[in-house]
Design an enzyme around this catalytic site. Structure first.
Site, PDB file in Angstrom:
ATOM      1  CB  ALA A  92      37.846  10.606  21.087  1.00  0.00           C
ATOM      2  N   GLY A 104      39.033   4.322  16.849  1.00  0.00           N
ATOM      3  CA  GLY A 104      37.821   2.842  17.119  1.00  0.00           C
ATOM      4  C   GLY A 104      39.058   1.802  17.592  1.00  0.00           C
ATOM      5  CD  GLU A 112      33.593   4.989  17.615  1.00  0.00           C
ATOM      6  OE1 GLU A 112      32.839   4.114  19.348  1.00  0.00           O
ATOM      7  OE2 GLU A 112      34.386   4.312  17.130  1.00  0.00           O
TER       8      GLU A 112
END
Length: 284
Positions: A92, A104, A112
């Site tokens: 993350a 992202g 994901e």
């Protein structure tokens, strides 16, 4: 901290997460993207005694990691309809006190999210820099995957939602143009003020619906996802896999719930060599 200290923290967190959640008797395991996942695959390879496990990567990088480790990758769309991943490991960019995540930064957020929602449990592995009380504390933007044709429209809409300066992400060689995802979509990075948790809204720290300039995590995610041209939003929030499974059982088949986006646990490798584990019950 030095780069080597950060990498050591990632490896320590990955080893602990795999020790706690990887079962050699698993049949299907999700493998996410990012620098921390290098150490997850390394730890799985060391612990795995089952050559029949199938690994579902979230993008090109994670597929190569799986192949290079001598493990067997399969694509997400080859999974039979009734098969759930036993576990999915991913990193993350930032995690808040409620285990909501921003992802992202590596431009793999759509795949994901597909993998996270297909897993019985999603386990997040990160280093201490990602450990925050609220999203958009240190990480500056929400990554959004957008259809190329709609990117200007989406950028304008994001400004209306309160984003200060949403920008199309370009490649490292800027003259090569916008970065493209595995879906041939673009990424727009949208900065917003630090996001509120549900508890913040309940405590009166802001309305959380954008009307006063404040946004709650789930509310901004839904607002952005509703924009035509947006494929996916890099906020992982809502239910976790265990909660989603319970809701599906309670409601039988009459539910749109497909799975959970939030991790059941986040393993943070700390600067002092320890690992902190954050779950819905708190942090240890």
């Amino acid at each position: 901290m030095t780069d080597s200290a950060v990498e050591a923290a990632k490896r320590t967190a990955a080893q602990r997460a795999v020790a706690d959640h990887f079962d050699p008797n698993s049949t299907h395991v999700g493998i996410g993207s990012g620098t921390t996942i290098v150490y997850v695959v390394e730890a799985i390879k060391a612990a795995s005694t089952n050559p029949n496990i199938l690994f579902v990567p979230t993008g090109y990088q994670s597929r190569q990691l799986v192949i290079n480790a001598g493990l067997t990758p399969i694509s997400f769309d080859t999974l039979p309809d009734n098969v759930m991943l036993d576990v999915a490991f991913d990193g993350a960019d930032e995690v808040d006190a409620d285990l909501n995540c921003i992802k992202g930064g590596g431009a793999c957020l759509f795949q994901e999210k597909l993998v996270a929602e297909r897993a019985r449990k999603f386990v997040c592995v990160a280093d201490y820099r990602k450990r925050q009380d609220r999203l958009l504390t240190n990480w500056p933007t929400i990554p959004i995957e957008v259809a190329p044709l709609a990117q200007r429209k989406v950028v304008n809409a994001l400004r209306q939602l309160g984003s200060s300066d949403p920008k199309l992400r370009t490649t490292l060689l800027e003259k090569s143009g916008p970065l493209k995802t595995d879906q041939d979509f673009f990424i727009v990075d949208a900065p917003f003020k630090t996001l509120l948790t549900a508890a913040d809204v309940k405590a009166g720290k802001g309305k959380g619906d954008g009307s006063d300039g404040s946004w709650e995590v789930n509310a901004i995610s839904k607002a952005i996802k509703s924009l035509s041209g947006v494929l996916e939003v890099g906020i992982f929030a809502g239910l976790n896999g265990i909660e989603a499974a319970g809701l599906k059982t309670k409601n039988d088949a009459a539910t749109l719930v497909t799975g959970g986006q939030k991790p059941i646990a986040v393993y943070f490798g700390m600067a002092d060599g320890s690992v902190k584990v954050r779950t819905a019950e708190g942090e240890t």
